[in-house]
Scaffold this active site. Structure first.
Site, mmCIF file in Angstrom:
data_model
loop_
_atom_site.group_PDB
_atom_site.id
_atom_site.type_symbol
_atom_site.label_atom_id
_atom_site.label_comp_id
_atom_site.label_asym_id
_atom_site.label_seq_id
_atom_site.Cartn_x
_atom_site.Cartn_y
_atom_site.Cartn_z
ATOM 1 N N THR A 283 0.841 -1.202 0.000
ATOM 2 C CA THR A 283 0.000 0.000 0.000
ATOM 3 C C THR A 283 0.869 1.242 0.000
ATOM 4 O OG1 THR A 283 -0.056 0.307 2.406
ATOM 5 C CG2 THR A 283 -1.677 -1.196 1.450
ATOM 6 N N ASP A 284 0.371 2.313 -0.585
ATOM 7 C CA ASP A 284 0.995 3.592 -0.310
ATOM 8 C C ASP A 284 0.817 3.863 1.186
ATOM 9 O OD1 ASP A 284 2.329 5.988 -0.628
ATOM 10 O OD2 ASP A 284 1.155 6.615 -2.352
ATOM 11 N N CYS A 285 1.692 4.678 1.735
ATOM 12 C CA CYS A 285 1.789 4.769 3.192
ATOM 13 C C CYS A 285 0.592 5.502 3.797
ATOM 14 C CB CYS A 285 3.100 5.440 3.580
ATOM 15 S SG CYS A 285 4.510 4.467 3.028
ATOM 16 N N ALA A 287 -2.496 4.418 3.265
ATOM 17 C CA ALA A 287 -3.653 4.268 2.373
ATOM 18 C C ALA A 287 -4.801 3.520 3.028
ATOM 19 C CB ALA A 287 -3.241 3.553 1.082
#
Length: 755
Positions: A283-285, A287
């Site tokens: 995941t993007d941080c 998200a």
């Protein structure tokens, strides 16, 4: 006694004897000397087994709590298994970032301006050398911190579809072909070519359809057609998957109504089923926090709890959570949302990455374990950083003032970015002790008998108003003024990174800051004070995105766009200004005259966007850039003027350097479908090649046009090759309007008919 256990015991005796014999050895051998019997007693350390067998064994030994801990970016160590801590979060966008001293290459958008995949591969190979060296040095001291691992969340292969996006500087520009070409080369350099070990693990981000608005990224829904999805937003990701990129990062935003990190279509239907991706997904941080934060709180609001958010992501196929939401996976089991088997399945691919990196192998078994810290920011690496900067600089205007002599009587260097280290870096940067500013580069290059005056002259942006001006007068008594203007990551970049931005790093104001324009006007007025002896002004513009340079173009005698040029940026700019190197960069993104020429920022339709669908007349077109010489193209021909579907064509042309300087030329080949059943781009880049030619020499160019180059994307997202006439262009710029008007060489055309 099992054979493996016997082998282990014999090995331990040998190790103990060796340790006694070498008790005075240096610190790099400390880990080997102190390895305990338990280190070798587990099957997952047995390198004779397959990686799948080793991962299966390791997972079987983990408690549920340990499994969950291993699925978040910052993993704790497991002492009973002699597993040290590991943090997956590391950055290498244009050099190892956020760590210790490392080579700082030009920003990604500058690499895009080189149009050079071979150069991109050399850059990322050096970055991965330094990454391994830094990792080896840190782990030898027992350091296992964030930004210290071998899993790098780069490259960013999103399409820079709108110049307002502050993070566009992280990309390779607006073109899917160029983005895929450079992205693939970058991945291969990062990951290496060893059949048994990954050198580092690269990551294609942000999947998918992600390019602002930055302020809304945690709640925004990017709506796109199947045609735009498969024609523009997905091709580079598919190319990197085919190049065996190890990691995919899902984006914050939703795409077509579902958050990207729980988007069944993107993750399962496309990435896993259609493309057969078998690496891990991160995941993007933060998200997953967006899953349960309501829209009123800046999120998507699709989950009622953190446990439900964690379960959604896990069931969607997300292996790694950058953040802490996976801490609630045990609650999700209790709530009946998932099972421990679901965790095991997603943990499996994640751990495989660490095994591929050799992190569970004896020290010294990987060829990368021996890379020394001596390579970091070495002279060889600095030389490459300068080469990239030289090849990325785009000459936008030149009335003949460039190249300059380096022994004039007096030079005036001015502007907010002349002595500014920030403009060398861009975002996601590393640092070192020798960052060469543009002022320093010019001083290094000028003859010692010449005089250099420096005044900052104005600030980056408007504060305070109407400052006392002790600077502009120098433009009248100097042989030349070099004004270093533009923007920096204070004004554009990621949410929270751009401290001077009121719009979360996006550039909703397309103009150069007014105070800089006002200062340039003063410089022009002073430089022209004596009508019989007008003094030239060279504008050097920094930034990672298009800027309205219409007035700069009118006021300055020459305009150079230098991006964020890295640690050797000052020397590279000086090499261009004084003619040591001829400029050869090309714009990887269109510069519109104004934002009024574009659709709304939050509109993800490609109609009206980028050179492929923009019908307005730009300020500077995609693929444009001038040189100190002139190239002439002639004798264009195709070996077949009519073909059947599925056949290839060989395109050839002669290119001649008809000027007086040795220079690189970026040859570009575009295709246009003259009459298709669906809307097609105005034309699109299909081939490019960088060629070096000395004055008055020629080279015959050949390109193979493949069936893929003739494909069009239909409205349902499917691809086909249709019968009809295709126009092929070849030259040193795109066919976009204003290319030749601004001085680019004339393109040649030919036609190919598909029966």
């Amino acid at each position: 006694m099992k054979p493996f256990t016997l082998i282990v015991k014999i090995g331990l005796i040998v190790l103990l004897l060796h340790a006694c014999k070498n008790e005075t050895s240096n610190n790099s051998n400390t880990q080997t000397k102190t390895e305990t019997a338990e280190t070798f007693a587990f099957e997952f350390y047995n390198t004779n087994l397959t990686i799948d067998e080793r991962v299966t064994d390791l997972i079987s030994r983990l408690t549920l709590e340990e499994k969950i801990d291993q699925m978040m970016n910052s993993t704790p160590g497991i002492p009973r298994l002699n597993i040290p801590p590991y943090d997956y979060w590391n950055e290498a966008l244009h050099g190892v970032g956020r760590s210790c001293a490392a080579t700082v290459f030009p920003q990604a958008i500058a690499l895009g301006a080189t149009f050079d995949a071979e150069l991109a591969h050399r850059v990322s190979t050096i970055i991965s050398d330094e990454a391994r060296a830094l990792y080896n040095a840190a782990t030898a001291k027992g350091y296992h911190k964030k930004y210290g691992g071998l899993t790098f969340w780069t490259p960013n292969v999103n399409i820079f579809r709108d110049p307002r996006w502050g993070r566009g500087q992280e990309t390779y520009g607006e073109d899917p072909y160029l983005t895929g070409l450079l992205g693939e080369a970058f991945v291969k350099g990062l990951q290496g070519d060893n059949p048994d070990f990954l050198k580092t693990a690269a990551c294609a981000k942000h999947y998918a359809v992600h390019s602002g608005p930055e302020k809304l990224r945690h709640e925004f829904n990017a709506t796109t057609s199947q045609k735009d999805l498969w024609e523009t937003y997905l091709p580079a990701f598919e190319q990197l998957v085919n190049a065996e990129v190890e990691t995919i990062m899902c984006a914050y935003n939703s795409t077509n109504g579902m958050p990207c990190c729980a988007n069944t279509y993107l993750i399962n239907d496309v990435l896993k089923d259609k493309w057969q991706f078998d690496g891990h997904i991160v995941t993007d941080c933060g998200a997953l926090e967006d899953f349960y934060n309501t829209p009123s709180n800046g999120g998507h609001g699709i989950a009622k709890s953190k446990a439900e958010a964690a379960a959604m992501a896990l069931k969607s196929g997300i292996n790694l959570n950058c953040g802490g939401i996976y801490n609630h996976l045990d609650e999700a089991i209790i709530d009946g949302l998932i099972t421990e088997k679901d965790i095991d399945e997603q943990l499996f691919n994640l751990l495989k990455t660490r095994f591929k990196l050799g992190l569970f192998n004896p020290k010294g078994s990987s060829p990368y374990d021996s890379i020394s810290i001596a390579v970091v920011n070495s002279e060889k690496h600095r030389k490459l950083a300068k080469e990239v900067a030289q090849k990325s600089i785009v000459l936008l205007k030149n009335n003949g003032v460039l190249p300059l002599k380096n022994d004039l009587s007096k030079y005036f260097v001015t502007g907010p970015n002349a002595a500014n280290v920030d403009i060398l870096l861009g975002n996601y940067y590393g640092v070192n002790s020798n960052l060469v500013t543009i002022l320093e580069g010019i001083v290094n290059a000028v003859d010692p008998a010449s005089q250099i005056q420096y005044r900052q002259g104005c600030l980056l942006s408007e504060f305070p108003k109407n400052p006392i001006d002790w600077a502009s007068g120098n433009a009248g008594n100097s042989d030349v003024t070099i004004a270093v203007l533009g923007i920096s990551s204070l004004l554009e970049g990621e949410e929270g990174e751009s401290l001077a931005s009121a719009t979360a790093g996006d550039r909703l104001d397309y103009n150069l800051p007014e105070n800089q324009l006002d200062y340039l006007r003063k410089l022009r007025k002073v430089a022209d004070r004596n009508p019989n002896n007008k003094k030239p002004i060279i504008a050097v513009i920094t930034g990672g995105s298009p800027i309205n340079l219409k007035e700069v173009h009118e006021l300055a005698d020459a305009v150079l766009f230098v991006w964020y040029p890295g640690e050797e940026g000052g020397n590279a700019v000086a090499d261009i200004i004084f003619g040591k190197v001829s400029p050869s960069g090309r714009l990887p993104i269109t510069f519109p005259e104004s934002l009024n020429q574009l659709p709304a920022y939050d509109d993800y339709s490609m109609q009206g966007r980028t050179y492929r669908y923009m019908n307005e007349k730009p300020m500077y077109p995609f693929g444009f850039g001038l040189s100190y010489t002139n190239f002439e193209y002639s004798n264009v021909s195709a070996d077949k003027s009519s073909i059947n579907k599925g056949e290839t064509v060989t395109l050839s042309a002669k290119m001649t350097n008809i000027g007086n300087y040795t220079s690189d030329e970026v040859v570009q080949v575009y295709i246009k479908d003259e009459a298709a059943s669906a809307t097609t781009p105005n034309f699109q880049l299909i081939k490019t090649k960088r060629i070096t030619l000395t004055a008055n020499t020629s080279e015959t160019l050949t390109f193979t046009i493949t069936p893929k180059d003739f494909e069009i994307v239909l409205n349902d997202g499917s691809k086909t090759i249709e019968s009809g006439t295709f126009k092929i262009y070849i030259g040193g710029s795109s066919p976009m309007s204003r290319s030749t008007e601004l001085g680019a060489s004339k393109l040649l055309e030919t036609q190919i008919t598909i029966q």
